[in-house]
Write a protein that holds these residues in place. Structure first.
Motif, PDB file in Angstrom:
ATOM      1  N   ILE A  40       0.826  -1.220   0.000  1.00  0.00           N
ATOM      2  CA  ILE A  40       0.000   0.000   0.000  1.00  0.00           C
ATOM      3  C   ILE A  40       0.856   1.264   0.000  1.00  0.00           C
ATOM      4  O   ILE A  40       0.397   2.332   0.388  1.00  0.00           O
ATOM      5  N   ASP A  52       1.913   3.262  -2.356  1.00  0.00           N
ATOM      6  CA  ASP A  52       1.390   4.379  -3.153  1.00  0.00           C
ATOM      7  C   ASP A  52       0.241   5.076  -2.431  1.00  0.00           C
ATOM      8  O   ASP A  52       0.149   6.311  -2.428  1.00  0.00           O
ATOM      9  N   SER A  53      -0.638   4.302  -1.818  1.00  0.00           N
ATOM     10  CA  SER A  53      -1.766   4.887  -1.078  1.00  0.00           C
ATOM     11  C   SER A  53      -1.275   5.706   0.109  1.00  0.00           C
ATOM     12  O   SER A  53      -1.841   6.759   0.423  1.00  0.00           O
ATOM     13  N   HIS A  75      -0.314   9.324  -0.792  1.00  0.00           N
ATOM     14  CA  HIS A  75      -1.494  10.191  -0.914  1.00  0.00           C
ATOM     15  C   HIS A  75      -2.061  10.527   0.458  1.00  0.00           C
ATOM     16  O   HIS A  75      -2.411  11.681   0.729  1.00  0.00           O
ATOM     17  N   GLU A 133     -13.031  -2.927  -3.766  1.00  0.00           N
ATOM     18  CA  GLU A 133     -12.019  -2.615  -4.781  1.00  0.00           C
ATOM     19  C   GLU A 133     -11.721  -1.120  -4.880  1.00  0.00           C
ATOM     20  O   GLU A 133     -10.912  -0.706  -5.698  1.00  0.00           O
ATOM     21  N   SER A 134     -12.366  -0.324  -4.041  1.00  0.00           N
ATOM     22  CA  SER A 134     -12.178   1.128  -4.098  1.00  0.00           C
ATOM     23  C   SER A 134     -10.856   1.527  -3.447  1.00  0.00           C
ATOM     24  O   SER A 134     -10.421   0.930  -2.467  1.00  0.00           O
ATOM     25  N   GLU A 135     -10.245   2.564  -4.007  1.00  0.00           N
ATOM     26  CA  GLU A 135      -8.981   3.067  -3.483  1.00  0.00           C
ATOM     27  C   GLU A 135      -9.117   4.449  -2.844  1.00  0.00           C
ATOM     28  O   GLU A 135      -8.427   4.755  -1.878  1.00  0.00           O
ATOM     29  N   LYS A 136      -9.992   5.282  -3.381  1.00  0.00           N
ATOM     30  CA  LYS A 136     -10.125   6.649  -2.863  1.00  0.00           C
ATOM     31  C   LYS A 136     -11.594   7.006  -2.743  1.00  0.00           C
ATOM     32  O   LYS A 136     -12.226   7.419  -3.712  1.00  0.00           O
ATOM     33  N   ALA A 170     -10.499   3.896   1.674  1.00  0.00           N
ATOM     34  CA  ALA A 170     -10.412   2.918   0.581  1.00  0.00           C
ATOM     35  C   ALA A 170     -11.657   2.041   0.654  1.00  0.00           C
ATOM     36  O   ALA A 170     -12.750   2.496   0.350  1.00  0.00           O
ATOM     37  N   ASP A 216     -10.174   1.547   6.013  1.00  0.00           N
ATOM     38  CA  ASP A 216      -9.975   0.565   4.943  1.00  0.00           C
ATOM     39  C   ASP A 216     -10.155  -0.826   5.534  1.00  0.00           C
ATOM     40  O   ASP A 216      -9.316  -1.302   6.316  1.00  0.00           O
ATOM     41  N   ARG A 257      -9.779  -3.635   4.219  1.00  0.00           N
ATOM     42  CA  ARG A 257      -8.773  -4.586   3.756  1.00  0.00           C
ATOM     43  C   ARG A 257      -7.590  -4.690   4.720  1.00  0.00           C
ATOM     44  O   ARG A 257      -6.938  -5.737   4.793  1.00  0.00           O
ATOM     45  N   SER A 301      -7.394  -8.218   1.608  1.00  0.00           N
ATOM     46  CA  SER A 301      -8.106  -7.967   0.355  1.00  0.00           C
ATOM     47  C   SER A 301      -8.567  -9.279  -0.265  1.00  0.00           C
ATOM     48  O   SER A 301      -7.957 -10.337  -0.051  1.00  0.00           O
TER      49      SER A 301
END
Length: 608
Positions: A436, A438-439, A442, A551-554, A562, A584, A586, A591
């Protein structure tokens, strides 16, 4: 406001200074605390929050104090629901009407109660004002001199046609004096075309300037008012119980003591003040009672701190950290300790889980601490408008008047504290971080924008997993513990390094009897709580919005969520102190594709 009333706790949140409050068919705004009756606002008993903020915390007046918090009518623009005539109801009109509900003065509908206009204007500097409906009606028009329509004599109406599905094109302000008409089209989706007055609604005579461009919102919109609060549990000194050096604890306590600040300015004019302990005997007596030290030791420490000695030591600087995170980290050692505490406002008992739970469950969880009684002190320090992040100005509750007190409340309740294994959590963090990364970049930027500091703590897999699990437990406990979900609050204890922490406190904290019914403590029994945990993980494993949600990220505010939505992880705004962000599922259950290992992945697989 006449004899209208709201609860004292609501004057801290959500109806504190600067907030718009609907009472029946009328609308008001709460004034800043410089207008409150300070003598009728009792100071709360000594507490950690007061010492850290270096200001008295005063409870809003109640019926027993015979005082009243002043409110100002807002918005001032109102209309008659019968004849649709528009009124700009001034403070002088309120006085003439003895602050009773405004009535229409028209012909057939005389004595019909006026209704406040729905829209108001606010800016990012924290100002709030009426929409000037006279100017809106006459904008982009030029009226010849022989047909001049003055603000004082114009007769305007608020009309709705019922066409276009009731959208803004179907609403208009019409001036009967000159015939001008303008619909509401574009009212809220672009900057307000007039300047900000640079003041609050109750500052009607204040002349100021503001460079911010206001925007128009419904008066009940959540972005009109964002509160900034601090809260702390009443732990007591806890020096003897925690093993902390009493002298060191005493000095930290004195450095942040509000009386110390006031005394320094007075003692400058008294050369031999050190030989006059009666000047600070109240502090000495409090220190003796709080830390169990002898009077001579406390007197010496008081004189040192008043003289400014050791004031810059690193151990003392921590007392000046006023962030909510600092309060949580200071509470962690007492809640996470392996033995209970029995003080006046904190009564705990520890339940160890090794042997009481199956091995796969006791590996991530070390202990449950049942809290039969706790005291929470909550203070309002300011508010923001339009945006709650760092781009908006935080307005102090006294509007910068320099008062040495803050409005606050003390509440009592019960709770369950769940301590996780540090070795288990840190090992999992190492595994999940690459998946995670990259997440997290952000989230770190978003946390900085929103003032979630330290961002390295809040934008971490550890915090997000703990926070999401807390939400799942709140939703599940509302079925079993006898409380509504909005009555259960969370405190997330999370940090790494020297102050490493991983724990969740779920508690009730209210000013009435609902705060201590015993339901949470009973549900915290290890056997009962194991069932609650299993059901929580099953709840988090499935969402009616899957597979979209999983499956959502943002999602959510600034994309800080997420796999979390209203169907699976979000809770009441009164329960979550993070605006339902940084969630989140997950990171708790893993996940579906196995790419992200969940903190409780092995357990979750058994209950899916």
């Amino acid at each position: 406001m006449g004899d209208k009333s709201i609860r004292a706790a609501q004057l801290i949140s959500p109806f504190g200074p600067g907030a718009v409050v609907d009472l029946g068919s009328e609308s008001f705004v709460c004034t800043d605390i410089s207008r409150w009756p300070e003598s009728e606002c009792p100071v709360l008993p000594d507490n950690a929050l007061q010492r850290a903020l270096m200001a008295d915390i005063r409870r809003p007046p109640s019926a027993e104090q015979h005082g009243a918090v002043p409110f100002s009518r807002f918005p001032r623009w109102m209309f008659c629901p019968s004849c649709r005539r528009l009124y700009n109801y001034s403070h002088a009109d309120d006085e003439r009407n003895e602050f009773k509900q405004p009535m229409c003065s028209g012909g057939e509908c005389v004595e019909t109660a006026l209704v406040p206009m729905r829209f108001v204007a606010a800016c990012e500097h924290g100002h709030l004002q009426d929409v000037d409906w006279y100017r809106w009606c006459h904008r982009n028009t030029q009226i010849p001199e022989n047909g001049q329509c003055s603000r004082q004599t114009a007769k305007m109406t608020f009309e709705t046609s019922g066409a276009s599905g009731g959208d803004f094109n179907a609403m208009a302000i019409v001036c009967k004096s000159c015939g001008q008409r303008n619909t509401f089209e574009g009212l809220t989706n672009r900057p307000y075309p007039f300047s900000c007055l640079g003041r609050q609604p109750w500052e009607s005579h204040k002349m100021s300037t503001c460079t911010a461009i206001p925007r128009v919102f419904p008066r009940a919109a959540s972005n009109i008012y964002y509160v900034a609060t601090r809260s702390a549990l009443d732990i007591g000194s806890g020096a003897s119980e925690s093993g902390q050096d009493p002298q060191k604890a005493l000095r930290s306590w004195l450095v942040a003591h509000p009386r110390i600040i006031g005394l320094r300015s007075v003692l400058v004019a008294i050369p031999n003040w050190q030989q006059m302990p009666e000047l600070f005997s109240d502090i000495i007596n409090s220190g003796v009672d709080e830390f169990g030290l002898n009077e001579e030791d406390v007197r010496g420490a008081v004189i040192d701190v008043l003289s400014g000695e050791n004031i810059n030591n690193a151990e003392d600087k921590t007392s000046f950290d006023k962030s909510q995170h600092s309060f949580l980290i200071s509470e962690w050692p007492y809640l996470a300790r392996p033995s209970g505490i029995q003080s006046e406002n904190l009564k705990t008992s520890v339940q160890f889980l090794h042997g009481a739970w199956p091995a796969e469950y006791s590996r991530p969880f070390e202990q449950i601490t049942l809290i039969e009684r706790l005291r929470e002190v909550r203070a309002l320090i300011g508010f923001k408008r339009v945006k709650p992040d760092n781009t908006a100005t935080e307005v102090p509750v006294d509007l910068g008047a320099g008062l040495n007190w803050l409005p606050g409340v003390e509440t009592f309740g019960e709770g369950i504290f769940l301590k996780l294994s540090e070795s288990y959590v840190s090992t999992w963090e190492t595994l999940v971080a690459p998946a995670i990364s990259d997440s997290l970049k952000h989230l770190t930027e978003a946390c900085s924008r929103w003032g979630r500091e330290p961002a390295s703590v809040y934008a971490s897999p550890r915090f997000i997993a703990l926070h999401t699990l807390a939400h799942g437990l709140i939703r599940r406990l509302s079925f079993d513990a006898g409380y509504s979900s909005s009555s259960i609050r969370e405190r997330i204890y999370c940090d790494t390094g020297v102050n490493a922490a991983a724990g969740i406190l779920l508690y009730t904290s209210d000013g009435d009897t609902e705060g201590s019914l015993g339901g949470l403590v009973r549900q915290g029994n290890p056997e009962r709580f194991l069932t609650t945990l299993q059901r929580t993980l099953a709840d988090l494993s499935w969402c009616s919005a899957d597979p979209v949600c999983s499956e959502s990220e943002k999602q959510g505010i600034d994309g800080m969520n997420a796999a979390a939505c209203h169907a699976c992880a979000l809770v009441s705004e009164t329960s979550c102190t993070f605006n339902n962000s940084l969630l989140d599922r997950r990171l708790v259950i893993g996940s579906p594709d196995g790419r992200i290992p969940g903190l409780l992945n092995d357990i979750a697989l058994q209950v899916k």
